[in-house]
Design a protein around this motif. Structure first.
Motif, PDB file in Angstrom:
ATOM      1  N   UNK A 168       0.811  -1.217   0.000  1.00 42.88           N
ATOM      2  CA  UNK A 168       0.000   0.000   0.000  1.00 42.88           C
ATOM      3  C   UNK A 168       0.844   1.266   0.000  1.00 42.88           C
ATOM      4  N   UNK A 169       2.068   1.171   0.509  1.00 45.50           N
ATOM      5  CA  UNK A 169       2.927   2.348   0.607  1.00 45.50           C
ATOM      6  C   UNK A 169       3.754   2.582  -0.650  1.00 45.50           C
ATOM      7  N   UNK A 170       3.878   1.544  -1.489  1.00 41.91           N
ATOM      8  CA  UNK A 170       4.731   1.665  -2.673  1.00 41.91           C
ATOM      9  C   UNK A 170       3.907   1.304  -3.911  1.00 41.91           C
ATOM     10  N   UNK A 171       3.762   2.253  -4.800  1.00 45.83           N
ATOM     11  CA  UNK A 171       3.039   2.024  -6.044  1.00 45.83           C
ATOM     12  C   UNK A 171       3.960   2.391  -7.199  1.00 45.83           C
ATOM     13  N   UNK A 172       4.129   1.466  -8.141  1.00 47.09           N
ATOM     14  CA  UNK A 172       5.019   1.730  -9.270  1.00 47.09           C
ATOM     15  C   UNK A 172       4.417   2.781 -10.191  1.00 47.09           C
ATOM     16  N   UNK A 173       5.292   3.478 -10.916  1.00 47.68           N
ATOM     17  CA  UNK A 173       4.818   4.469 -11.883  1.00 47.68           C
ATOM     18  C   UNK A 173       3.983   3.813 -12.977  1.00 47.68           C
ATOM     19  N   UNK A 174       4.353   2.547 -13.319  1.00 49.79           N
ATOM     20  CA  UNK A 174       3.591   1.827 -14.345  1.00 49.79           C
ATOM     21  C   UNK A 174       2.154   1.590 -13.884  1.00 49.79           C
ATOM     22  N   UNK A 175       1.976   1.192 -12.618  1.00 50.37           N
ATOM     23  CA  UNK A 175       0.630   0.931 -12.103  1.00 50.37           C
ATOM     24  C   UNK A 175      -0.184   2.228 -12.020  1.00 50.37           C
ATOM     25  N   UNK A 176       0.454   3.314 -11.629  1.00 52.42           N
ATOM     26  CA  UNK A 176      -0.249   4.600 -11.603  1.00 52.42           C
ATOM     27  C   UNK A 176      -0.718   4.982 -13.001  1.00 52.42           C
ATOM     28  N   UNK A 177       0.159   4.752 -13.981  1.00 56.49           N
ATOM     29  CA  UNK A 177      -0.181   5.086 -15.363  1.00 56.49           C
ATOM     30  C   UNK A 177      -1.312   4.190 -15.871  1.00 56.49           C
ATOM     31  N   UNK A 178      -1.254   2.887 -15.548  1.00 57.65           N
ATOM     32  CA  UNK A 178      -2.300   1.961 -15.967  1.00 57.65           C
ATOM     33  C   UNK A 178      -3.646   2.339 -15.340  1.00 57.65           C
ATOM     34  N   UNK A 179      -3.629   2.682 -14.059  1.00 52.91           N
ATOM     35  CA  UNK A 179      -4.864   3.075 -13.366  1.00 52.91           C
ATOM     36  C   UNK A 179      -5.478   4.308 -14.023  1.00 52.91           C
ATOM     37  N   UNK A 180      -4.638   5.272 -14.363  1.00 45.88           N
ATOM     38  CA  UNK A 180      -5.133   6.480 -15.019  1.00 45.88           C
ATOM     39  C   UNK A 180      -5.729   6.160 -16.394  1.00 45.88           C
ATOM     40  N   UNK A 181      -5.075   5.270 -17.143  1.00 44.11           N
ATOM     41  CA  UNK A 181      -5.581   4.894 -18.465  1.00 44.11           C
ATOM     42  C   UNK A 181      -6.926   4.188 -18.353  1.00 44.11           C
ATOM     43  N   UNK A 182      -7.077   3.325 -17.348  1.00 46.38           N
ATOM     44  CA  UNK A 182      -8.338   2.600 -17.166  1.00 46.38           C
ATOM     45  C   UNK A 182      -9.466   3.571 -16.845  1.00 46.38           C
ATOM     46  N   UNK A 183      -9.216   4.489 -15.930  1.00 46.99           N
ATOM     47  CA  UNK A 183     -10.243   5.457 -15.549  1.00 46.99           C
ATOM     48  C   UNK A 183     -10.567   6.376 -16.729  1.00 46.99           C
ATOM     49  N   UNK A 184      -9.549   6.837 -17.439  1.00 43.72           N
ATOM     50  CA  UNK A 184      -9.792   7.700 -18.597  1.00 43.72           C
ATOM     51  C   UNK A 184     -10.622   6.973 -19.655  1.00 43.72           C
ATOM     52  N   UNK A 185     -10.328   5.681 -19.867  1.00 43.88           N
ATOM     53  CA  UNK A 185     -11.079   4.908 -20.847  1.00 43.88           C
ATOM     54  C   UNK A 185     -12.534   4.760 -20.407  1.00 43.88           C
ATOM     55  N   UNK A 186     -12.750   4.509 -19.121  1.00 45.68           N
ATOM     56  CA  UNK A 186     -14.122   4.391 -18.622  1.00 45.68           C
ATOM     57  C   UNK A 186     -14.868   5.711 -18.801  1.00 45.68           C
ATOM     58  N   UNK A 187     -14.222   6.815 -18.454  1.00 47.82           N
ATOM     59  CA  UNK A 187     -14.881   8.116 -18.589  1.00 47.82           C
ATOM     60  C   UNK A 187     -15.233   8.391 -20.048  1.00 47.82           C
ATOM     61  N   UNK A 188     -14.356   8.010 -20.954  1.00 43.08           N
ATOM     62  CA  UNK A 188     -14.598   8.237 -22.376  1.00 43.08           C
ATOM     63  C   UNK A 188     -15.805   7.433 -22.849  1.00 43.08           C
ATOM     64  N   UNK A 189     -15.839   6.118 -22.560  1.00 43.94           N
ATOM     65  CA  UNK A 189     -16.961   5.294 -23.003  1.00 43.94           C
ATOM     66  C   UNK A 189     -18.252   5.717 -22.316  1.00 43.94           C
ATOM     67  N   UNK A 190     -18.148   6.143 -21.043  1.00 48.07           N
ATOM     68  CA  UNK A 190     -19.343   6.539 -20.301  1.00 48.07           C
ATOM     69  C   UNK A 190     -19.909   7.846 -20.836  1.00 48.07           C
ATOM     70  N   UNK A 191     -19.052   8.823 -21.053  1.00 44.53           N
ATOM     71  CA  UNK A 191     -19.523  10.132 -21.505  1.00 44.53           C
ATOM     72  C   UNK A 191     -20.029  10.096 -22.941  1.00 44.53           C
TER      73      UNK A 191
END
Length: 587
Positions: A476-499
């Motif tokens: 929980x204290x250590x999150x890789x930059x790759x995982x942060x980037x993947x999480x952002x891409x997933x949320x952005x993709x959801x927002x795009x399909x939803x909107x």
């Protein structure tokens, strides 16, 4: 039919007479119902057979096998879609399809994907409550018999011109090796039969086709042609009414059906003034763009040629440059601040909106909010200038989104940059999905537009981002930059399909999600699925939906008046329910 298919059918006990019978029965069914499950169709076969003793004896297995053998490829009249494919990729109703769908050839040509065919089927079932017409012999519908009304409508179409050429010499845009006349006939018929049975839907479709083909009516009028069209359509079975005739069901005599008088067809008779330019404009980029748009309009032959694969857009300028341009245009600080907030709020609420519609909303709500006075010219000037500013939306000229777009200042289109998706100006699917949405016929108007200037659904979006980020972490204290980037891409993709209302797209991109779980050392389980669904529900709750013109889903569901055609559907549905009740409780 191929000999190999006949051989297979004979092996299951069907004679040549039975094979010919089922072929005619299937063809009559798609003409009457458009789309129907073979299970429902076999039920109709049994009901008719009780009254029509010339019908041969056919088992359900033979009936299904005939569909599997003959419908694996699109035939001349129909196609078959398997329930396995539909249940796997399309069916989100929660009720599995248990038998194949028999689908009219025009549906297979008109709809772009199996998803759209499935949604059309669900809509038709909703309209008719599966209360199908049961004629004395369904084979009577296997061939359409041309009427005097059909010939009258075809004759007047043959007298029209498209792009300066006789319409019967213009190629079809959708149906291969066909003519523009036949395409128009098919499309207005399709609009009528799937609406369901709403003759005004055919009128609206003809109006759209008139604009697309730039029809020259010559000495005829739009009203005259539409009246002939409606008479030609009157006797056709309506798919959305289970094969019943709308006019007869609603008790409307054919001779009483005429076109409304509100339509102004002068646009099509003499539109030279649309292209008149001042002499000072002759050498500008604008006339070059307009000339290219007109060439594109004359040369386009594909049904979706109006849409572009990617958008063009001018380069954004530095803030310092923009500040000078606004000052030169005469905008004071207060008015400029208001316009920035008003435009931003509009894209937050609607996703896509034309400037003329936005100006009308401003007029409707300005007095009660004491907004500053903004003239139409100021709306137009600001829209032209803000195109070059670094803002989270675009203001497109018509030609930048549509090949046949004619640039009119008040018809510039505001677009939320999120709708362009991950590929930016190369991804226009979301924009078109919202722009062409016909779920609602009027925009939702807020009490105060400026209340929506800020980013909407921010908390819910952040909650999603935090949860997906946590999924990609083993600690929980250590999150890789790759995982942060993947999480952002997933949320952005959801927002795009939803909107953008892209029902065919996966709301969660699979590859990124799999990699995120792998990074966190986790496997997909029911707890994770439930958590994601709850996050999505929280996001969806009470949000203003782009494809509903800013209305929330609850508001849209509860207000038939904003559905446009939905009022006609409700009337037709009530007529069907009355018929069902009468059939169950005969006097």
């Amino acid at each position: 039919m191929q000999k190999s298919a006949i051989t297979k059918l004979k092996k299951i006990g069907l004679s040549e007479e039975s094979i010919d019978f089922i072929l005619q029965f299937y063809t009559g069914a798609v003409n009457a119902y458009g789309i129907i499950s073979l299970e429902d169709l076999y039920g109709l076969y049994k009901d008719i057979k009780m009254q029509n003793h010339v019908y041969p004896e056919i088992t359900f297995e033979q009936f299904l096998t005939f569909g599997e053998v003959t419908g694996s490829k699109l035939l001349e009249h129909y196609a078959i879609f398997s329930p396995e494919i539909i249940n796997k990729y399309c069916n989100d109703s929660g009720i599995p399809l248990t038998s194949p769908l028999l689908v009219h050839e025009n549906v297979a040509w008109k709809e772009d994907s199996i998803h759209e065919i499935w949604y059309l089927y669900m809509n038709l079932c909703e309209y008719s409550s599966k209360f199908y017409l049961t004629p004395n012999d369904l084979r009577d519908f296997a061939e359409h018999k041309e009427t005097a009304d059909d010939r009258a409508f075809q004759k007047i179409l043959a007298e029209l011109k498209a792009f300066g050429k006789p319409l019967d010499q213009v190629e079809s845009q959708i149906y291969p090796n066909d003519t523009g006349i036949n395409e128009i006939t098919k499309l207005v018929t399709y609009a009528y039969q799937t609406s369901p049975g709403n003759l005004e839907a055919a009128s609206e479709e003809f109006e759209n086709l008139s604009l697309f083909y730039r029809l020259d009516y010559s000495e005829h009028t739009f009203q005259e042609i539409c009246t002939l069209m409606k008479w030609a359509l009157y006797d056709l079975p309506c798919w959305g009414l289970g094969g019943y005739n709308y006019g007869e069901m609603m008790g409307i005599p054919k001779e009483d059906i005429t076109e409304n008088d509100f339509f102004d067809d002068s646009l099509y008779k003499d539109d030279d003034d649309l292209f008149d330019l001042d002499e000072d404009d002759v050498l500008t980029d604008h006339i070059q763009q307009l000339g290219q748009a007109l060439l594109d309009l004359a040369s386009d032959t594909h049904p979706h040629a109006a849409m572009r694969k990617k958008a063009s857009y001018p380069k954004r300028l530095l803030d310092k440059t923009m500040k000078k341009r606004y000052a030169d245009a005469g905008f004071d600080t207060d008015k400029l601040d208001f316009l920035h907030k008003f435009f931003q709020a509009a894209v937050n609420l609607y996703g896509v909106i034309e400037l003329v519609d936005l100006a009308q909303i401003y007029e409707d709500i300005k007095d009660k909010n004491h907004y500053p006075d903004i003239s139409d010219d100021e709306f137009i000037d600001f829209a032209e200038l803000v195109r070059r500013e670094k803002v989270p939306y675009y203001v497109f000229e018509q030609h930048e989104l549509f090949k046949n777009g004619i640039d009119l200042e008040f018809e510039r289109i505001l677009v939320d940059e999120d709708l362009l998706g991950p590929d930016g100006l190369k991804s226009l699917e979301g924009v078109y999905n919202v722009y062409f949405s016909e779920y609602a016929n009027v925009y939702w108007e807020p009490e105060d537009m400026l209340a929506y200037t800020g980013h909407q659904q921010e908390k819910e979006e952040l909650d999603m981002l935090a949860y997906f980020t946590q999924l990609g972490s083993r600690d929980a204290k250590i999150v890789s930059l790759e995982s942060k980037d993947l999480a952002r891409k997933i949320v952005d993709h959801f927002l795009w399909t939803s909107k953008s209302g892209l029902q065919e797209a996966d709301p969660i991109p699979k590859e990124e999600f799999r990699q995120l779980l792998a990074n966190g050392g986790k496997t997909l389980n029911k707890e994770i699925e439930d958590n994601i669904l709850e996050l999505i529900r929280n996001y969806d709750k009470n949000r203003h939906v782009y494809v509903l013109k800013g209305w929330t889903t609850d508001e849209w569901n509860s207000n038939l008046d904003i559905h446009g055609e939905q009022v006609q559907r409700a009337k037709a549905m009530q007529a069907i329910l009355d018929m069902i009740k009468k059939s169950k409780d005969p006097e």
